[in-house]
Design a protein around this motif. Structure first.
Motif, PDB file in Angstrom:
ATOM      1  N   TYR A  32      24.113   8.127  28.347  1.00 48.19           N
ATOM      2  CA  TYR A  32      25.242   8.028  29.277  1.00 48.19           C
ATOM      3  C   TYR A  32      25.965   6.692  29.176  1.00 48.19           C
ATOM      4  CZ  TYR A  32      22.633  11.920  31.139  1.00 48.19           C
ATOM      5  OH  TYR A  32      21.943  13.102  31.259  1.00 48.19           O
ATOM      6  N   VAL A  33      25.664   5.902  28.154  1.00 47.01           N
ATOM      7  CA  VAL A  33      26.262   4.572  28.017  1.00 47.01           C
ATOM      8  C   VAL A  33      27.779   4.662  27.968  1.00 47.01           C
ATOM      9  CG1 VAL A  33      26.519   2.605  26.448  1.00 47.01           C
ATOM     10  CG2 VAL A  33      24.260   3.437  27.037  1.00 47.01           C
ATOM     11  N   ASN A  34      28.332   5.648  27.260  1.00 45.65           N
ATOM     12  CA  ASN A  34      29.795   5.772  27.199  1.00 45.65           C
ATOM     13  C   ASN A  34      30.379   6.041  28.581  1.00 45.65           C
ATOM     14  OD1 ASN A  34      29.865   5.311  24.458  1.00 45.65           O
ATOM     15  ND2 ASN A  34      29.729   7.475  23.938  1.00 45.65           N
ATOM     16  N   ASN A  35      29.754   6.919  29.360  1.00 48.05           N
ATOM     17  CA  ASN A  35      30.228   7.199  30.723  1.00 48.05           C
ATOM     18  C   ASN A  35      30.158   5.940  31.578  1.00 48.05           C
ATOM     19  OD1 ASN A  35      29.937   9.720  29.588  1.00 48.05           O
ATOM     20  ND2 ASN A  35      28.965  10.633  31.360  1.00 48.05           N
ATOM     21  N   LEU A  36      29.077   5.195  31.438  1.00 52.19           N
ATOM     22  CA  LEU A  36      28.909   3.975  32.223  1.00 52.19           C
ATOM     23  C   LEU A  36      29.930   2.922  31.807  1.00 52.19           C
ATOM     24  CD1 LEU A  36      25.026   3.887  32.227  1.00 52.19           C
ATOM     25  CD2 LEU A  36      26.501   4.476  34.146  1.00 52.19           C
ATOM     26  N   SER A  37      30.261   2.862  30.523  1.00 52.25           N
ATOM     27  CA  SER A  37      31.277   1.928  30.038  1.00 52.25           C
ATOM     28  C   SER A  37      32.645   2.282  30.616  1.00 52.25           C
ATOM     29  CB  SER A  37      31.337   1.939  28.513  1.00 52.25           C
ATOM     30  OG  SER A  37      30.125   1.465  27.976  1.00 52.25           O
ATOM     31  N   ASP A  38      32.900   3.568  30.796  1.00 51.42           N
ATOM     32  CA  ASP A  38      34.176   4.016  31.359  1.00 51.42           C
ATOM     33  C   ASP A  38      34.388   3.528  32.791  1.00 51.42           C
ATOM     34  OD1 ASP A  38      34.749   5.301  29.009  1.00 51.42           O
ATOM     35  OD2 ASP A  38      34.244   7.317  29.748  1.00 51.42           O
ATOM     36  N   ILE A  39      33.310   3.258  33.506  1.00 58.56           N
ATOM     37  CA  ILE A  39      33.461   2.758  34.883  1.00 58.56           C
ATOM     38  C   ILE A  39      33.292   1.235  34.927  1.00 58.56           C
ATOM     39  CG2 ILE A  39      32.881   4.939  36.003  1.00 58.56           C
ATOM     40  CD1 ILE A  39      30.059   3.826  36.516  1.00 58.56           C
ATOM     41  N   ARG A  40      33.604   0.602  33.800  1.00 59.92           N
ATOM     42  CA  ARG A  40      33.697  -0.855  33.666  1.00 59.92           C
ATOM     43  C   ARG A  40      32.367  -1.594  33.726  1.00 59.92           C
ATOM     44  NH1 ARG A  40      39.205  -1.883  37.083  1.00 59.92           N
ATOM     45  NH2 ARG A  40      40.514  -0.641  35.725  1.00 59.92           N
ATOM     46  N   TYR A  89      20.893   7.749  38.901  1.00 56.11           N
ATOM     47  CA  TYR A  89      22.210   7.760  38.263  1.00 56.11           C
ATOM     48  C   TYR A  89      23.073   8.913  38.766  1.00 56.11           C
ATOM     49  CZ  TYR A  89      25.806   8.074  34.697  1.00 56.11           C
ATOM     50  OH  TYR A  89      27.004   8.142  34.058  1.00 56.11           O
ATOM     51  N   PHE A  90      22.497  10.084  38.958  1.00 58.30           N
ATOM     52  CA  PHE A  90      23.284  11.245  39.370  1.00 58.30           C
ATOM     53  C   PHE A  90      23.286  11.474  40.878  1.00 58.30           C
ATOM     54  CE2 PHE A  90      22.407  12.294  34.931  1.00 58.30           C
ATOM     55  CZ  PHE A  90      23.710  12.439  34.491  1.00 58.30           C
TER      56      PHE A  90
END
Length: 103
Positions: free
Chosen positions: A57-65, A98-99
């Motif tokens: 989920y690193v990409n999703n987490l990166s999307d939220i800065r 996380y969820f």
């Protein structure tokens, strides 16, 4: 844990110098928990038996800065760490909170 779980199960281990050793217990649902002893200070830390992994989920987490990530490991072997970080780990993992949405 403020009270030594290991002392309650096996008796005090302080005299045997077992600091940093671990004990595995199971709850009523069969889930595994790892207890790491800190005998010098008469306490222990209880870890969930399944590794926490949000690597996929690193990409999703990166999307939220979120700009950086820290990975901490406890009793995993070098091979398990490598497999977890490369998403090749075949064992069961969990995603923690996380969820779980904050209400």
């Amino acid at each position: 844990s403020a009270q030594c779980t290991v002392r309650n199960i096996n008796g005090c281990q302080k005299a045997y110098g077992v600091d940093g050793s671990h004990t595995i217990i199971h709850d009523s649902n069969g889930r595994e928990f790892i207890i790491v002893n800190y005998c010098k200070y008469c306490y222990n830390t209880v870890y969930q038996g399944e590794p926490l992994s949000v690597v996929k989920y690193v990409n999703n987490l990166s999307d939220i800065r979120i700009k950086s990530f820290r990975y901490d490991f406890t009793i995993e072997t070098a091979a398990e760490i490598d497999n977890i970080l490369s998403e090749k780990y075949n064992g069961k993992t969990h995603t923690g909170h996380y969820f779980n949405k904050i209400k």
